[in-house]
Design a protein around this motif. Structure first.
Motif, PDB file in Angstrom:
ATOM      1  N   THR A  38      -6.769   7.002 -10.254  1.00  0.00           N
ATOM      2  CA  THR A  38      -7.075   6.229  -9.051  1.00  0.00           C
ATOM      3  C   THR A  38      -8.463   5.610  -9.168  1.00  0.00           C
ATOM      4  O   THR A  38      -9.297   6.073  -9.954  1.00  0.00           O
ATOM      5  CB  THR A  38      -7.029   7.104  -7.776  1.00  0.00           C
ATOM      6  N   SER A  39      -8.706   4.593  -8.342  1.00  0.00           N
ATOM      7  CA  SER A  39      -9.990   3.892  -8.401  1.00  0.00           C
ATOM      8  C   SER A  39     -10.934   4.287  -7.280  1.00  0.00           C
ATOM      9  O   SER A  39     -12.034   3.751  -7.168  1.00  0.00           O
ATOM     10  CB  SER A  39      -9.748   2.374  -8.357  1.00  0.00           C
ATOM     11  N   ARG A  40     -10.522   5.213  -6.400  1.00  0.00           N
ATOM     12  CA  ARG A  40     -11.407   5.731  -5.356  1.00  0.00           C
ATOM     13  C   ARG A  40     -10.895   7.099  -4.916  1.00  0.00           C
ATOM     14  O   ARG A  40      -9.687   7.331  -4.848  1.00  0.00           O
ATOM     15  CB  ARG A  40     -11.511   4.779  -4.159  1.00  0.00           C
ATOM     16  N   VAL A  41     -11.809   7.981  -4.626  1.00  0.00           N
ATOM     17  CA  VAL A  41     -11.459   9.366  -4.325  1.00  0.00           C
ATOM     18  C   VAL A  41     -10.670   9.475  -3.032  1.00  0.00           C
ATOM     19  O   VAL A  41      -9.966  10.466  -2.799  1.00  0.00           O
ATOM     20  CB  VAL A  41     -12.741  10.237  -4.261  1.00  0.00           C
ATOM     21  N   THR A  42     -10.739   8.473  -2.171  1.00  0.00           N
ATOM     22  CA  THR A  42     -10.063   8.515  -0.879  1.00  0.00           C
ATOM     23  C   THR A  42      -8.572   8.179  -0.958  1.00  0.00           C
ATOM     24  O   THR A  42      -7.873   8.265   0.053  1.00  0.00           O
ATOM     25  CB  THR A  42     -10.742   7.546   0.098  1.00  0.00           C
ATOM     26  N   VAL A  43      -8.097   7.788  -2.123  1.00  0.00           N
ATOM     27  CA  VAL A  43      -6.663   7.510  -2.267  1.00  0.00           C
ATOM     28  C   VAL A  43      -5.886   8.808  -2.077  1.00  0.00           C
ATOM     29  O   VAL A  43      -6.111   9.797  -2.787  1.00  0.00           O
ATOM     30  CB  VAL A  43      -6.345   6.901  -3.651  1.00  0.00           C
ATOM     31  N   GLU A  44      -4.985   8.807  -1.121  1.00  0.00           N
ATOM     32  CA  GLU A  44      -4.195  10.006  -0.868  1.00  0.00           C
ATOM     33  C   GLU A  44      -2.992  10.038  -1.799  1.00  0.00           C
ATOM     34  O   GLU A  44      -2.332   9.027  -2.033  1.00  0.00           O
ATOM     35  CB  GLU A  44      -3.741  10.045   0.595  1.00  0.00           C
ATOM     36  N   GLY A  73      -4.146   1.916   7.887  1.00  0.00           N
ATOM     37  CA  GLY A  73      -4.793   0.614   8.101  1.00  0.00           C
ATOM     38  C   GLY A  73      -6.018   0.430   7.236  1.00  0.00           C
ATOM     39  O   GLY A  73      -7.022  -0.118   7.698  1.00  0.00           O
ATOM     40  N   ASN A  74      -5.911   0.849   5.959  1.00  0.00           N
ATOM     41  CA  ASN A  74      -7.062   0.885   5.053  1.00  0.00           C
ATOM     42  C   ASN A  74      -8.246   1.563   5.732  1.00  0.00           C
ATOM     43  O   ASN A  74      -9.320   0.988   5.900  1.00  0.00           O
ATOM     44  CB  ASN A  74      -7.450  -0.493   4.545  1.00  0.00           C
ATOM     45  N   PHE A  75      -8.000   2.820   6.112  1.00  0.00           N
ATOM     46  CA  PHE A  75      -9.044   3.664   6.701  1.00  0.00           C
ATOM     47  C   PHE A  75      -9.633   3.033   7.972  1.00  0.00           C
ATOM     48  O   PHE A  75     -10.846   2.927   8.115  1.00  0.00           O
ATOM     49  CB  PHE A  75     -10.114   3.995   5.660  1.00  0.00           C
ATOM     50  N   THR A  76      -8.749   2.596   8.862  1.00  0.00           N
ATOM     51  CA  THR A  76      -9.032   2.061  10.205  1.00  0.00           C
ATOM     52  C   THR A  76      -9.540   0.623  10.206  1.00  0.00           C
ATOM     53  O   THR A  76      -9.924   0.102  11.249  1.00  0.00           O
ATOM     54  CB  THR A  76     -10.013   2.947  11.002  1.00  0.00           C
ATOM     55  N   THR A  77      -9.546  -0.042   9.056  1.00  0.00           N
ATOM     56  CA  THR A  77     -10.100  -1.400   8.973  1.00  0.00           C
ATOM     57  C   THR A  77      -9.227  -2.447   9.665  1.00  0.00           C
ATOM     58  O   THR A  77      -9.729  -3.323  10.364  1.00  0.00           O
ATOM     59  CB  THR A  77     -10.280  -1.799   7.490  1.00  0.00           C
ATOM     60  N   LEU A  78      -7.908  -2.360   9.463  1.00  0.00           N
ATOM     61  CA  LEU A  78      -7.001  -3.439   9.846  1.00  0.00           C
ATOM     62  C   LEU A  78      -6.554  -3.291  11.294  1.00  0.00           C
ATOM     63  O   LEU A  78      -5.413  -2.944  11.585  1.00  0.00           O
ATOM     64  CB  LEU A  78      -5.799  -3.468   8.894  1.00  0.00           C
ATOM     65  N   ILE A  79      -7.436  -3.594  12.202  1.00  0.00           N
ATOM     66  CA  ILE A  79      -7.159  -3.408  13.627  1.00  0.00           C
ATOM     67  C   ILE A  79      -6.111  -4.392  14.136  1.00  0.00           C
ATOM     68  O   ILE A  79      -5.478  -4.154  15.173  1.00  0.00           O
ATOM     69  CB  ILE A  79      -8.468  -3.514  14.445  1.00  0.00           C
ATOM     70  N   HIS A  80      -5.861  -5.480  13.416  1.00  0.00           N
ATOM     71  CA  HIS A  80      -4.797  -6.416  13.757  1.00  0.00           C
ATOM     72  C   HIS A  80      -3.584  -6.256  12.851  1.00  0.00           C
ATOM     73  O   HIS A  80      -2.680  -7.109  12.870  1.00  0.00           O
ATOM     74  CB  HIS A  80      -5.296  -7.859  13.663  1.00  0.00           C
ATOM     75  N   GLY A  81      -3.551  -5.220  12.050  1.00  0.00           N
ATOM     76  CA  GLY A  81      -2.438  -5.041  11.132  1.00  0.00           C
ATOM     77  C   GLY A  81      -2.579  -5.908   9.887  1.00  0.00           C
ATOM     78  O   GLY A  81      -3.639  -6.458   9.596  1.00  0.00           O
ATOM     79  N   HIS A  82      -1.470  -6.032   9.168  1.00  0.00           N
ATOM     80  CA  HIS A  82      -1.464  -6.752   7.887  1.00  0.00           C
ATOM     81  C   HIS A  82      -1.031  -8.202   8.070  1.00  0.00           C
ATOM     82  O   HIS A  82      -0.143  -8.512   8.857  1.00  0.00           O
ATOM     83  CB  HIS A  82      -0.505  -6.061   6.916  1.00  0.00           C
ATOM     84  N   GLY A  83      -1.675  -9.088   7.309  1.00  0.00           N
ATOM     85  CA  GLY A  83      -1.303 -10.501   7.323  1.00  0.00           C
ATOM     86  C   GLY A  83      -1.500 -11.160   8.664  1.00  0.00           C
ATOM     87  O   GLY A  83      -0.700 -12.036   9.060  1.00  0.00           O
ATOM     88  N   PHE A  84      -2.568 -10.810   9.360  1.00  0.00           N
ATOM     89  CA  PHE A  84      -2.838 -11.371  10.687  1.00  0.00           C
ATOM     90  C   PHE A  84      -3.038 -12.880  10.556  1.00  0.00           C
ATOM     91  O   PHE A  84      -3.938 -13.355   9.857  1.00  0.00           O
ATOM     92  CB  PHE A  84      -4.083 -10.705  11.281  1.00  0.00           C
ATOM     93  N   LEU A 418       0.759   8.751   7.538  1.00  0.00           N
ATOM     94  CA  LEU A 418      -0.179   9.471   8.393  1.00  0.00           C
ATOM     95  C   LEU A 418      -1.316   9.987   7.528  1.00  0.00           C
ATOM     96  O   LEU A 418      -1.087  10.804   6.634  1.00  0.00           O
ATOM     97  CB  LEU A 418       0.517  10.648   9.088  1.00  0.00           C
ATOM     98  N   PRO A 419      -2.557   9.538   7.746  1.00  0.00           N
ATOM     99  CA  PRO A 419      -3.680  10.026   6.932  1.00  0.00           C
ATOM    100  C   PRO A 419      -3.798  11.542   7.006  1.00  0.00           C
ATOM    101  O   PRO A 419      -3.566  12.146   8.054  1.00  0.00           O
ATOM    102  CB  PRO A 419      -4.893   9.344   7.564  1.00  0.00           C
ATOM    103  N   HIS A 420      -4.167  12.135   5.889  1.00  0.00           N
ATOM    104  CA  HIS A 420      -4.320  13.585   5.819  1.00  0.00           C
ATOM    105  C   HIS A 420      -5.794  13.946   5.992  1.00  0.00           C
ATOM    106  O   HIS A 420      -6.633  13.559   5.199  1.00  0.00           O
ATOM    107  CB  HIS A 420      -3.814  14.112   4.478  1.00  0.00           C
ATOM    108  N   GLY A 421      -6.108  14.654   7.067  1.00  0.00           N
ATOM    109  CA  GLY A 421      -7.468  15.133   7.268  1.00  0.00           C
ATOM    110  C   GLY A 421      -8.458  14.093   7.745  1.00  0.00           C
ATOM    111  O   GLY A 421      -9.666  14.265   7.601  1.00  0.00           O
ATOM    112  N   SER A 422      -7.977  13.004   8.315  1.00  0.00           N
ATOM    113  CA  SER A 422      -8.886  11.988   8.851  1.00  0.00           C
ATOM    114  C   SER A 422      -8.183  11.260   9.986  1.00  0.00           C
ATOM    115  O   SER A 422      -7.065  11.597  10.362  1.00  0.00           O
ATOM    116  CB  SER A 422      -9.322  10.999   7.758  1.00  0.00           C
ATOM    117  N   ALA A 423      -8.843  10.247  10.522  1.00  0.00           N
ATOM    118  CA  ALA A 423      -8.328   9.572  11.701  1.00  0.00           C
ATOM    119  C   ALA A 423      -7.103   8.719  11.386  1.00  0.00           C
ATOM    120  O   ALA A 423      -7.069   8.007  10.386  1.00  0.00           O
ATOM    121  CB  ALA A 423      -9.413   8.697  12.306  1.00  0.00           C
TER     122      ALA A 423
END
Length: 460
Positions: A38-44, A73-84, A418-423
């Motif tokens: 993986t390219s980041r430790v946050t990848v579940e 939502g990419n760790f809460t980033t995409l508040i309008h969802g995908h392809g807004f 569903l994220p594991h251990g986060s929001a």
């Protein structure tokens, strides 16, 4: 490189069986170029990560064609969802004009004007590329303004990948020390001892402890870093008296208050600090303000932000960055934030309440030892009967950790990430039907895992 079924023998665990052949083949390739695939430790991943091919609205589709309701939502980033659509249209126009320049563009002024107008106590703004950079420069700004070096931060709270911000992020029962004066713990092997010495760790929601610790180290403290509702710390509502204790003690001793709203800016039209009565000197922002593109921002009082002022030569705090304030992030941010009006936040609050209340009812009706925390468009489920008060309360014991892992698996098997251990986060692209779907899947999990749920240790 051709990958065949026979080459997956080392991946065919219980977790790997839950992803398709497409994800397995891509993970095999990734393991040849990334340290752990993986390219980041946050990848579940449950042995194998789920590889996504595209996102549409509130849903994502994996490379095997399966659809999932996206609560990450990419760790809460995409508040309008995908392809807004407004963001896609704005980016398409900007790409035809250029992706980045060494010179400033009007779009950075537009986004800065929007943030200064909307977010209380933000008089001036500087843009960077990530939330980590925003926190890094906010801490540096506090040092440059006060002439002091130490900071205070909450135990278990995540503030990006800056050494001082990472202290006690992953504290554990065996090393976290006294609850009234938490030990500064290292996140990684080799973290300098001097960094640990320069960070005072605060227990969340403990009023007298915070007053005492801030007062004790006041003369060396440049800032106290406060996420009003730390996601990694449990997504727990702050007590009003706790916010007041931090605020009053910091003001008394000239300690700056840095509000980390990289994640929690989404809690209201004016952000989380406004929601909980915090009056910060500096605010770090990110995620939703970039419309899905990389972004970070430091905002705050005019006199504090003057440390970045280079109009008379070298500033007190130099800050640059090749892609800082790039027109793609600025343009996407303006489009996304303009559509985050008061009505959008009312809708997000409504959906959030539907989900949290529905989960709470399901728990109450079955008498199981679980609870839910969060606010606005955020929620987090905990394997314990009582709502936790702080990071240590929220720390899952062994049986609880197993339950949470199985909960994420069950949601995945039923078409929800569903994220594991986060929001977990809700987007404006979601519907009431989506909210009901979340509650229904959770209720079915409770009904099908009675024995496992009965093994949760309810003591703290």
């Amino acid at each position: 490189m051709k990958i065949g079924r026979e080459e997956f023998s080392d991946l065919d665990t219980a977790g790997a069986a839950r992803v398709g052949l497409g994800s397995k083949s891509r993970f095999r390739r990734a393991k040849l170029v990334f340290p752990d695939g993986t390219s980041r430790v946050t990848v579940e991943r449950d042995s194998v990560p789920l590889y996504i091919e595209r996102g549409v609205g509130s849903y994502v589709f994996d490379v095997d064609g399966r659809r999932f309701l996206d609560l990450n939502g990419n760790f809460t980033t995409l508040i309008h969802g995908h392809g807004f659509a407004p963001v896609v249209e704005a980016l398409t126009r900007q790409l035809q004009r250029g992706s980045c320049f060494a010179n400033p563009t009007e779009s950075e002024i537009e986004l800065a004007e929007l943030l200064c107008e909307r977010i209380p106590h933000v008089d001036r703004v500087r843009f960077v590329n990530t939330g980590t950079e925003a926190m890094l420069f906010a801490i540096k700004a506090a040092r440059a303004f006060t002439g002091r070096s130490k900071i205070a931060k909450l135990e278990g709270a995540y503030h990006g990948a800056y050494d001082w911000a990472e202290v006690s992020l992953a504290a554990r029962p065996e090393n976290w020390g006294d609850a009234a004066a938490p030990t500064s713990t290292a996140l990684y092997r080799g973290m300098p001892a001097s960094v640990l010495d320069e960070v005072i760790v605060l227990p969340f929601n403990e009023v007298e402890c915070v007053r005492r610790l801030l007062s004790l180290h006041a003369q060396q403290l440049a800032a106290v870093v406060l996420d009003p509702m730390p996601s990694r710390g449990g997504l727990i509502t702050p007590k009003p008296e706790f916010i007041a204790a931090v605020q009053d003690t910091a003001r008394k001793y000239g300690i700056l208050v840095i509000a980390d709203e990289v994640l929690n800016l989404r809690q209201s039209f004016r952000g989380a600090s406004h929601r909980y009565g915090l009056v910060p000197d500096l605010v770090t922002m990110g995620k939703i303000i970039g419309g899905g593109l990389p972004i970070g921002a430091i905002g705050g009082r005019k006199d504090v932000m003057k440390v970045f002022d280079a109009s008379a030569g070298l500033p007190s705090l130099p800050q640059g960055g090749t892609f800082s304030a790039n027109p793609l992030s600025m343009t996407a941010g303006v489009a996304a934030m303009r559509h985050l009006d008061h009505a959008a936040f009312v809708y997000l609050e409504e959906l959030g309440n539907l989900v949290r209340n529905g989960i709470s009812r399901a728990i109450l009706n079955r008498g199981v030892s679980l609870c839910v925390t969060g606010a606005a468009s955020l929620f987090r489920i905990h394997p314990m009967a009582q709502v936790p008060n702080n990071f240590r309360d929220a720390y899952p014991r062994s049986a609880g950790a197993i339950v949470m892992k199985e909960l994420s698996r069950f949601f995945g098997d039923n078409g929800i990430i569903l994220p594991h251990g986060s929001a977990a986060s809700i987007s404006t692209a979601m519907s009431h039907t989506d909210a009901e779907f979340i509650v229904d899947v959770f209720a079915r999990f409770l009904d099908s895992h009675k024995d496992m749920l009965g093994a949760i240790d309810t003591t703290r």
